[in-house]
Design an enzyme around this catalytic site. Structure first.
Site, PDB file in Angstrom:
ATOM      1  N   LYS A  88      -5.399  -5.946  15.912  1.00 30.21           N
ATOM      2  CA  LYS A  88      -5.924  -7.101  16.656  1.00 30.21           C
ATOM      3  C   LYS A  88      -7.446  -7.146  16.663  1.00 30.21           C
ATOM      4  O   LYS A  88      -8.036  -8.200  16.942  1.00 30.21           O
ATOM      5  CB  LYS A  88      -5.395  -7.104  18.088  1.00 30.21           C
ATOM      6  CG  LYS A  88      -5.775  -5.917  18.968  1.00 30.21           C
ATOM      7  CD  LYS A  88      -5.176  -6.073  20.355  1.00 30.21           C
ATOM      8  CE  LYS A  88      -5.451  -4.867  21.246  1.00 30.21           C
ATOM      9  NZ  LYS A  88      -4.691  -3.682  20.794  1.00 30.21           N
ATOM     10  N   PHE A  89      -8.085  -6.017  16.359  1.00 31.73           N
ATOM     11  CA  PHE A  89      -9.551  -6.017  16.282  1.00 31.73           C
ATOM     12  C   PHE A  89     -10.050  -6.048  14.836  1.00 31.73           C
ATOM     13  O   PHE A  89     -11.257  -5.972  14.602  1.00 31.73           O
ATOM     14  CB  PHE A  89     -10.124  -4.806  17.013  1.00 31.73           C
ATOM     15  CG  PHE A  89      -9.780  -4.793  18.484  1.00 31.73           C
ATOM     16  CD1 PHE A  89     -10.053  -5.892  19.289  1.00 31.73           C
ATOM     17  CD2 PHE A  89      -9.167  -3.691  19.053  1.00 31.73           C
ATOM     18  CE1 PHE A  89      -9.726  -5.889  20.635  1.00 31.73           C
ATOM     19  CE2 PHE A  89      -8.842  -3.676  20.402  1.00 31.73           C
ATOM     20  CZ  PHE A  89      -9.118  -4.774  21.196  1.00 31.73           C
ATOM     21  N   GLU A 130       0.821  -1.215   0.000  1.00 33.31           N
ATOM     22  CA  GLU A 130       0.000   0.000   0.000  1.00 33.31           C
ATOM     23  C   GLU A 130       0.858   1.270   0.000  1.00 33.31           C
ATOM     24  O   GLU A 130       0.793   2.106   0.906  1.00 33.31           O
ATOM     25  CB  GLU A 130      -0.958   0.001   1.187  1.00 33.31           C
ATOM     26  CG  GLU A 130      -1.987  -1.109   1.133  1.00 33.31           C
ATOM     27  CD  GLU A 130      -2.936  -1.126   2.303  1.00 33.31           C
ATOM     28  OE1 GLU A 130      -4.030  -1.714   2.179  1.00 33.31           O
ATOM     29  OE2 GLU A 130      -2.600  -0.555   3.366  1.00 33.31           O
ATOM     30  N   GLU A 179      -6.876  -7.709  -0.962  1.00 29.22           N
ATOM     31  CA  GLU A 179      -7.324  -7.543   0.417  1.00 29.22           C
ATOM     32  C   GLU A 179      -8.771  -7.087   0.445  1.00 29.22           C
ATOM     33  O   GLU A 179      -9.188  -6.256  -0.361  1.00 29.22           O
ATOM     34  CB  GLU A 179      -6.472  -6.514   1.167  1.00 29.22           C
ATOM     35  CG  GLU A 179      -5.079  -6.941   1.540  1.00 29.22           C
ATOM     36  CD  GLU A 179      -4.396  -5.915   2.434  1.00 29.22           C
ATOM     37  OE1 GLU A 179      -5.104  -5.139   3.134  1.00 29.22           O
ATOM     38  OE2 GLU A 179      -3.155  -5.852   2.438  1.00 29.22           O
TER      39      GLU A 179
END
Length: 698
Positions: free
Chosen positions: A357-358, A152, A308
């Protein structure tokens, strides 16, 4: 670069994999679950440079060797990242001059990703070195099917104002202009006493005491995109040298202002994209359709790859709404409908630490019991049935012009009649109108080529060159329809207003002259008379003078411009040229573009429900018609076709097509351009879909 293709059986399916974030005993479980979910392709190790080179020149590849071998033993191929997306701390501390500066002259600190100045020769030397070591070690491994360079580009550092970038900017300017006198003329430095006598006096446009020269600002935008492109090519050149048969990519970020993707796509073998439509926005699929139109068009309609997407919620919005059941599947199918030869995700296993992590994953924190894994497994099985779609191309007869120079020029602060005329919003509004008319829209450069299209729409071409004007005029002369939006043809490549004012080089094509721009204040609107009903304009309007052979199609009804033309059309050769001088409301815009499409011989599809999208891919022998229900409620369509649904294997013959909320069908039949036309709203329900237009006019 056309000879380097992604060699993969069927459509690509998998995700970003970070095995170095997990104990090795988890790896076997990962591969078991990948096999169960139908995964055949994974990306790694994007951010692992510090693990691969923990100290200068000391490499640790043992762990990467093991996981690549394990994946290949399970039949899973690899999109191998060069791991250069973020430098290790030791490199930054040895060379703090490689850290980027912001426009205020503040050096940004190590602690996130992309901690580098794109122009840094130190960073370029080290990425070339790591890319070479990776290529020499893994270039012949049978699992490796694609090189993934960095990650990116421009996401966090798209512009750098440090002394290293300043020196690079000056070299770039010297290559572009040759002499300081030519630069002074191009930049118009006689305005405000900004004349230069030495290249060394020029700096990047850092924060200043007032408005910055727009020509300098535009050149800095161009330079910054080019600087990252040069950085990309450093690795591309190494990879092509060492592994001449392996394709190379870097993952794009959809319609991204900071980088000219036309240039980047020319330097790579496969276009890949990271797409994150917001599930909280019920119209986000329309924006996604434009993004995907750009991706497939960057290489002339060739298949691309969705590299993605989020299985559910992301982690970086203010409010991160999860995707409802079925939305991840539908989003994947939409990307494939628009030319992607696969559906990859970020990430495979949900992280336990760090900023993401979320962020959702194919395997959530609950492991294989997680909803995302259950849905991912179902999708994997379905994608195997869509293998025949691979390699086919999207059918489109309308194209929208995307021009980065105009985008950058129209976002220059403090030097425009109004900062409310936003290039991206203008492009997305025009695309949405065409989408709602049922058109699949490609993207083109203003200079063409336009082969195969009936209509070219130009939402804004603020900066217009002779090559662009000639290409658009030639398209209309040969029978095409061109529709141009407001504030176009204003300046040349050096930000000088064209002789005679706007629309400059487009004047002969359009037959209009702009006497004055008339921006509209935020709390105001101007009434218009447009065929089909009352309409209004916000943000922007223009005082037009029209030639005798120009037909006013809409006029302003109040204010200073009352009675003057707002929308015009003119015959040009065998075709037509339209000019829309205002930001007209979405319903009026749809009416105007619909009429222009009629003139181009295109069939507008107003009979479909608002939530339904129909896109056709074709391989020359068979058509693949994707019917997508982006709404949460079920819908029933008349299906006057004789086809097979690849997703279910069932035949459809002149009956009905029932789609649940977020449902889809992929119909296939021998090549027949009328196949998609057989999908329509049953007559008994079509009247229910006319009210939204009437409401939108109010």
């Amino acid at each position: 670069m056309g000879g380097r293709t992604l060699r993969l059986k069927g459509l690509a399916y998998g995700g970003d994999y970070n095995p170095d974030q997990w104990p090795e005993e988890v790896w076997s479980e990962d591969i078991r679950l990948m096999s169960a979910a139908g995964v055949n392709f994974v990306t790694l190790p994007v951010f692992s440079w510090p693990r691969l080179e923990p100290r200068p020149g000391q490499y640790d590849f043992d762990w990467l060797d093991r996981i690549i071998d394990m994946l290949w033993e399970a039949g899973i191929a690899v999109d191998l990242a060069t791991a250069t997306a973020t430098p290790p701390a030791w490199l930054v501390r040895e060379h703090p001059e490689m850290l980027p500066w912001n426009a205020d002259g503040v050096r940004l600190e190590f602690g996130s990703r992309q901690a580098y100045c794109p122009s840094s020769p130190v960073f370029r030397e080290h990425v070339a070195g790591l890319a070479r070591v990776m290529a020499e070690r893994y270039g012949t491994h049978p699992a490796v099917r694609l090189w993934h360079v960095s990650n990116e580009y421009g996401d966090h550092v798209a512009r750098c104002w440090c002394p290293v970038s300043a020196a690079h900017f000056r070299r770039w300017l010297q290559d572009r202009y040759g002499s300081i006198d030519v630069l002074n003329d191009a930049w118009g430095t006689s305005c405000w006493g900004q004349n230069y006598i030495d290249w060394g006096h020029i700096e990047p446009p850092r924060t200043s005491m007032g408005p910055i020269n727009p020509a300098q600002q535009l050149d800095f935008e161009r330079f910054s995109s080019d600087a990252l492109l040069e950085l990309f090519k450093v690795e591309v050149d190494v990879l092509h040298e060492v592994t001449p048969d392996l394709p190379v990519t870097t993952n794009f970020m959809s319609m991204f202002r900071e980088l000219d993707y036309w240039d980047f796509a020319a330097a790579e073998d496969l276009v890949t994209d990271d797409a994150y439509p917001d599930p909280a926005d019920r119209r986000s699929h329309i924006g996604a359709a434009l993004n995907y139109g750009l991706m497939r068009s960057l290489k002339g309609g060739a298949p691309w790859l969705l590299l993605e997407q989020a299985p559910s919620a992301v982690s970086w919005r203010d409010v991160n709404l999860p995707k409802a059941p079925g939305q991840m599947r539908l989003g994947s199918l939409q990307a494939i409908a628009h030319g992607s030869d696969g559906a990859m995700v970020f990430q495979w296993r949900q992280a336990r630490f760090g900023p993401e992590k979320f962020h959702s994953a194919m395997v959530g924190h609950r492991g294989e019991r997680s909803r995302t894994f259950q849905e991912a497994s179902s999708l994997g099985a379905e994608l195997q049935r869509l293998a025949p779609v691979k390699g086919s191309r999207v059918r489109a007869e309308v194209a929208l012009v995307v021009d980065w120079d105009s985008w950058w020029g129209l976002s220059a602060p403090d030097s425009l009649p109004s900062l409310r005329l936003d290039w991206a919003r203008q492009a997305r509004t025009w695309h949405a109108a065409l989408y709602e008319l049922g058109h699949t829209v490609d993207v083109v450069q203003a200079s063409g080529p336009f082969d195969g299209y009936r209509m070219i729409v130009v939402p804004n071409l603020y900066l217009t060159t002779p090559e662009q004007a000639e290409a658009l005029a030639a398209f209309a002369s040969s029978g095409g329809v061109v529709v141009v939006g407001p504030f176009s043809g204003v300046v040349d490549a050096t930000e000088k207003v064209h002789d005679g004012g706007a629309p400059g080089l487009l004047r002969e094509l359009l037959g209009v002259e702009v006497d004055e721009w008339w921006p509209i204040s935020d709390d105001d609107r101007i009434a218009l008379a447009v065929e089909g009903g009352p309409a209004s304009a916000t943000v922007w309007s223009e005082w037009l003078e029209v030639a005798d052979d120009v037909e006013p199609v809409a006029e302003y009804l109040d204010g200073v411009l009352e009675g003057r033309a707002a929308v015009t059309r003119r015959r040009h050769g065998e075709g037509r040229a339209w000019y829309i001088s205002a930001c007209i409301d979405p319903v009026a815009l749809k009416s105007v573009l619909g009429t222009a499409a009629d003139e181009a011989g295109l069939k507008n599809r107003r009979e479909l429900p608002e939530s339904v999208e129909v896109v056709t891919r074709s391989d020359g022998d068979a058509d693949f018609v994707f019917v997508l229900n982006h709404g949460s409620s079920p819908t029933t369509l008349a299906a006057q076709v004789d086809a097979v649904d690849l997703l279910t294997g069932t035949s459809i013959r002149d009956g009905v097509l029932d789609l649940p909320g977020f449902g889809a069908a992929v119909l296939t039949a021998p090549v027949d351009v009328a196949l998609a036309r057989g999908i329509r709203t049953p007559l008994s329900t079509s009247s229910a879909h006319t009210e939204p237009d009437q409401e939108a006019r109010r």
